[in-house]
Scaffold this motif. Structure first.
Motif, PDB file in Angstrom:
ATOM      1  N   ALA A 206       2.476  -4.483  18.730  1.00 19.27           N
ATOM      2  CA  ALA A 206       2.828  -5.449  19.773  1.00 19.27           C
ATOM      3  C   ALA A 206       1.575  -6.027  20.428  1.00 19.27           C
ATOM      4  O   ALA A 206       1.498  -7.237  20.687  1.00 19.27           O
ATOM      5  CB  ALA A 206       3.719  -4.782  20.810  1.00 19.27           C
ATOM      6  N   LEU A 207       0.587  -5.179  20.703  1.00 17.56           N
ATOM      7  CA  LEU A 207      -0.661  -5.672  21.290  1.00 17.56           C
ATOM      8  C   LEU A 207      -1.385  -6.625  20.337  1.00 17.56           C
ATOM      9  O   LEU A 207      -1.927  -7.653  20.754  1.00 17.56           O
ATOM     10  CB  LEU A 207      -1.558  -4.492  21.663  1.00 17.56           C
ATOM     11  CG  LEU A 207      -1.047  -3.575  22.781  1.00 17.56           C
ATOM     12  CD1 LEU A 207      -1.975  -2.381  22.964  1.00 17.56           C
ATOM     13  CD2 LEU A 207      -0.914  -4.351  24.085  1.00 17.56           C
ATOM     14  N   ALA A 208      -1.390  -6.290  19.044  1.00 19.67           N
ATOM     15  CA  ALA A 208      -2.019  -7.178  18.060  1.00 19.67           C
ATOM     16  C   ALA A 208      -1.269  -8.511  17.973  1.00 19.67           C
ATOM     17  O   ALA A 208      -1.888  -9.579  17.823  1.00 19.67           O
ATOM     18  CB  ALA A 208      -2.058  -6.492  16.696  1.00 19.67           C
ATOM     19  N   LEU A 209       0.048  -8.457  18.069  1.00 24.14           N
ATOM     20  CA  LEU A 209       0.850  -9.683  18.020  1.00 24.14           C
ATOM     21  C   LEU A 209       0.541 -10.579  19.204  1.00 24.14           C
ATOM     22  O   LEU A 209       0.384 -11.800  19.055  1.00 24.14           O
ATOM     23  CB  LEU A 209       2.337  -9.315  17.991  1.00 24.14           C
ATOM     24  CG  LEU A 209       3.331 -10.470  17.943  1.00 24.14           C
ATOM     25  CD1 LEU A 209       3.270 -11.173  16.588  1.00 24.14           C
ATOM     26  CD2 LEU A 209       4.737  -9.965  18.213  1.00 24.14           C
ATOM     27  N   LEU A 210       0.437  -9.993  20.392  1.00 25.46           N
ATOM     28  CA  LEU A 210       0.150 -10.781  21.582  1.00 25.46           C
ATOM     29  C   LEU A 210      -1.250 -11.388  21.524  1.00 25.46           C
ATOM     30  O   LEU A 210      -1.468 -12.527  21.964  1.00 25.46           O
ATOM     31  CB  LEU A 210       0.301  -9.907  22.822  1.00 25.46           C
ATOM     32  CG  LEU A 210       1.716  -9.395  23.105  1.00 25.46           C
ATOM     33  CD1 LEU A 210       1.715  -8.409  24.260  1.00 25.46           C
ATOM     34  CD2 LEU A 210       2.657 -10.552  23.404  1.00 25.46           C
ATOM     35  N   ARG A 211      -2.195 -10.644  20.985  1.00 24.90           N
ATOM     36  CA  ARG A 211      -3.552 -11.184  20.854  1.00 24.90           C
ATOM     37  C   ARG A 211      -3.576 -12.337  19.856  1.00 24.90           C
ATOM     38  O   ARG A 211      -4.243 -13.355  20.088  1.00 24.90           O
ATOM     39  CB  ARG A 211      -4.507 -10.074  20.408  1.00 24.90           C
ATOM     40  CG  ARG A 211      -5.938 -10.551  20.159  1.00 24.90           C
ATOM     41  CD  ARG A 211      -6.801  -9.415  19.663  1.00 24.90           C
ATOM     42  NE  ARG A 211      -7.002  -8.419  20.689  1.00 24.90           N
ATOM     43  CZ  ARG A 211      -8.002  -8.462  21.586  1.00 24.90           C
ATOM     44  NH1 ARG A 211      -8.864  -9.457  21.564  1.00 24.90           N
ATOM     45  NH2 ARG A 211      -8.139  -7.524  22.487  1.00 24.90           N
ATOM     46  N   GLU A 212      -2.851 -12.187  18.754  1.00 26.82           N
ATOM     47  CA  GLU A 212      -2.816 -13.243  17.745  1.00 26.82           C
ATOM     48  C   GLU A 212      -2.183 -14.516  18.299  1.00 26.82           C
ATOM     49  O   GLU A 212      -2.637 -15.636  17.988  1.00 26.82           O
ATOM     50  CB  GLU A 212      -2.028 -12.756  16.529  1.00 26.82           C
ATOM     51  CG  GLU A 212      -1.858 -13.786  15.429  1.00 26.82           C
ATOM     52  CD  GLU A 212      -0.976 -13.287  14.305  1.00 26.82           C
ATOM     53  OE1 GLU A 212      -0.686 -14.084  13.390  1.00 26.82           O
ATOM     54  OE2 GLU A 212      -0.570 -12.105  14.348  1.00 26.82           O
ATOM     55  N   ARG A 213      -1.155 -14.367  19.112  1.00 25.04           N
ATOM     56  CA  ARG A 213      -0.466 -15.538  19.674  1.00 25.04           C
ATOM     57  C   ARG A 213      -1.053 -15.984  21.006  1.00 25.04           C
ATOM     58  O   ARG A 213      -0.518 -16.889  21.649  1.00 25.04           O
ATOM     59  CB  ARG A 213       1.020 -15.220  19.828  1.00 25.04           C
ATOM     60  CG  ARG A 213       1.694 -14.987  18.494  1.00 25.04           C
ATOM     61  CD  ARG A 213       3.159 -14.647  18.610  1.00 25.04           C
ATOM     62  NE  ARG A 213       3.741 -14.458  17.287  1.00 25.04           N
ATOM     63  CZ  ARG A 213       4.992 -14.088  17.056  1.00 25.04           C
ATOM     64  NH1 ARG A 213       5.818 -13.868  18.087  1.00 25.04           N
ATOM     65  NH2 ARG A 213       5.436 -13.940  15.820  1.00 25.04           N
ATOM     66  N   ARG A 214      -2.105 -15.323  21.438  1.00 22.15           N
ATOM     67  CA  ARG A 214      -2.833 -15.708  22.649  1.00 22.15           C
ATOM     68  C   ARG A 214      -1.942 -15.687  23.882  1.00 22.15           C
ATOM     69  O   ARG A 214      -1.974 -16.586  24.715  1.00 22.15           O
ATOM     70  CB  ARG A 214      -3.481 -17.078  22.466  1.00 22.15           C
ATOM     71  CG  ARG A 214      -4.501 -17.129  21.342  1.00 22.15           C
ATOM     72  CD  ARG A 214      -5.157 -18.495  21.241  1.00 22.15           C
ATOM     73  NE  ARG A 214      -6.136 -18.514  20.154  1.00 22.15           N
ATOM     74  CZ  ARG A 214      -6.888 -19.576  19.841  1.00 22.15           C
ATOM     75  NH1 ARG A 214      -6.745 -20.709  20.523  1.00 22.15           N
ATOM     76  NH2 ARG A 214      -7.750 -19.530  18.847  1.00 22.15           N
ATOM     77  N   ILE A 215      -1.153 -14.634  23.982  1.00 14.82           N
ATOM     78  CA  ILE A 215      -0.314 -14.415  25.152  1.00 14.82           C
ATOM     79  C   ILE A 215      -1.082 -13.516  26.115  1.00 14.82           C
ATOM     80  O   ILE A 215      -1.536 -12.433  25.726  1.00 14.82           O
ATOM     81  CB  ILE A 215       1.024 -13.762  24.765  1.00 14.82           C
ATOM     82  CG1 ILE A 215       1.758 -14.601  23.714  1.00 14.82           C
ATOM     83  CG2 ILE A 215       1.898 -13.560  25.998  1.00 14.82           C
ATOM     84  CD1 ILE A 215       2.183 -15.950  24.185  1.00 14.82           C
ATOM     85  N   PRO A 216      -1.282 -13.917  27.360  1.00 16.34           N
ATOM     86  CA  PRO A 216      -1.975 -13.052  28.315  1.00 16.34           C
ATOM     87  C   PRO A 216      -1.314 -11.689  28.422  1.00 16.34           C
ATOM     88  O   PRO A 216      -0.094 -11.582  28.581  1.00 16.34           O
ATOM     89  CB  PRO A 216      -1.893 -13.837  29.631  1.00 16.34           C
ATOM     90  CG  PRO A 216      -1.723 -15.260  29.213  1.00 16.34           C
ATOM     91  CD  PRO A 216      -0.927 -15.225  27.953  1.00 16.34           C
ATOM     92  N   THR A 217      -2.132 -10.652  28.350  1.00 17.92           N
ATOM     93  CA  THR A 217      -1.634  -9.270  28.342  1.00 17.92           C
ATOM     94  C   THR A 217      -2.389  -8.475  29.391  1.00 17.92           C
ATOM     95  O   THR A 217      -3.625  -8.535  29.459  1.00 17.92           O
ATOM     96  CB  THR A 217      -1.839  -8.632  26.964  1.00 17.92           C
ATOM     97  OG1 THR A 217      -1.281  -9.487  25.966  1.00 17.92           O
ATOM     98  CG2 THR A 217      -1.157  -7.277  26.885  1.00 17.92           C
TER      99      THR A 217
END
Length: 335
Positions: A206-217
């Protein structure tokens, strides 16, 4: 001149002069004597006839006379008296239907060039959400109390203290000697960390997915600065978050921390989600105005508490959460 000769008056005579001075005869309508057809109907500034009278007359004529075509060409026309009030009521109902058809709102046009992102930011708790460290937290706190000569507490009793950071928890149990007992907790926690499993695989994805889609985490945890840094370093999560908000010894400060991050990123609360495993996490999410997602996949998860805290979503399987996150952060361009 006699006979059938030319009877016209000679040029220059008195009769010819009178004929030349006579005004030409014009049509009465050209002189304005007769109103134009449109003026009868009320156009071009003329006073219109009362609309109600026109309407009542039209409906009275149509309602009272039976159709000759239905009765035959030689049949006598029978008249049926219809009250004027009934005619006006029918006309008003027809007018309302006509207005409703014309005032009905048209469906919105599809947006064909704008990307739709359901979630604009995702915030996580740490213990019991990303990593399964609750057992280590319980054991380290119990050993620190033993080293300080205090009565050990059970896992449930330690869990009930969650909210403030570890120094605030220790202050509640040992009001007089908490400062001397706190370093023992940090030592025990760092010693026990290697026994913890790695980051839950689905949460790592999930963290890798958010980084790939450039979603602030972001990481919003109740841990102190010391133990939060230990955990991030041990699990290799130092660069996994755009921002980290630790806890406070004074109490639960997750709601202000969530709002602070969203203001920094200039995002609306309704476009963000906070994922946590505790009832206090759900209350903080509601207070901040974000989606409250309960994480019930780790050791010691308490689904009943999440339900009582009115979590918006509860996931008992991390794979289910990953699939939900994938769908809510996917950029879709409507066709």
């Amino acid at each position: 001149m006699q006979g059938g000769g030319d009877r016209r008056a000679p040029p220059g005579s008195r009769v010819d002069a009178l004929r030349l001075r006579a005004a030409p005869v014009r049509h009465p309508r050209a002189e304005g004597a007769l109103p134009r057809r449109r003026e009868v109907q009320g156009d071009r500034g003329a006073r219109p006839r009362p609309q109600g009278a026109l309407r009542d007359h039209r409906h009275r004529r149509r309602a009272r006379a039976l159709s000759r075509r239905r009765l035959g060409p030689r049949a006598r026309v029978q008249h049926q008296p219809v009250p004027d009030a009934a005619l006006r009521g029918q006309d008003r109902a027809r007018d309302r239907g006509h207005e409703a058809r014309h005032l009905r709102r048209a469906p919105p046009l599809p947006v064909r060039h704008a990307a739709v992102v359901v979630l604009a930011a995702v915030l996580f708790d740490l213990d019991g959400t990303l990593v399964n460290t609750l057992a280590v937290c319980y054991l380290a706190f119990r050993r620190a109390l033993q080293r300080a000569g205090a009565t050990p507490l059970s896992d449930a009793e330690i869990h009930a203290l969650f909210g403030p950071s570890e120094d605030g928890m220790m202050r509640r149990v040992l009001p007089e000697t908490w400062q001397s007992a706190l370093p023992g907790y940090f030592e025990e926690y760092e010693r026990l960390l290697p026994t913890c499993p790695t980051v839950i695989p689905e949460l790592g994805a999930a963290l890798a997915l958010l980084r790939e889609r450039r979603i602030p985490t972001g990481l919003v945890t109740g841990k102190s600065h010391v133990t939060a840094a230990m955990s991030l370093r041990h699990f290799g999560l130092d660069d996994a978050f755009d921002a980290v908000e630790p806890g406070s010894p004074e109490g639960v400060v997750k709601a202000p921390a969530i709002r602070r991050l969203l203001e920094r990123w200039r995002l609306r609360p309704e476009d963000a989600v906070y994922v946590g495993d505790g009832a206090s996490d759900m209350r903080a999410a509601h207070e901040a105005g974000v989606i409250a997602a309960g994480a019930a996949w780790a050791y010691g998860a308490r689904v009943a508490e999440l339900q009582e805290a009115q979590a918006d979503l509860i996931f008992t399987d991390a794979a289910e959460f990953l699939a939900w996150l994938d769908g809510k952060t996917r950029r879709v361009t409507p066709g």
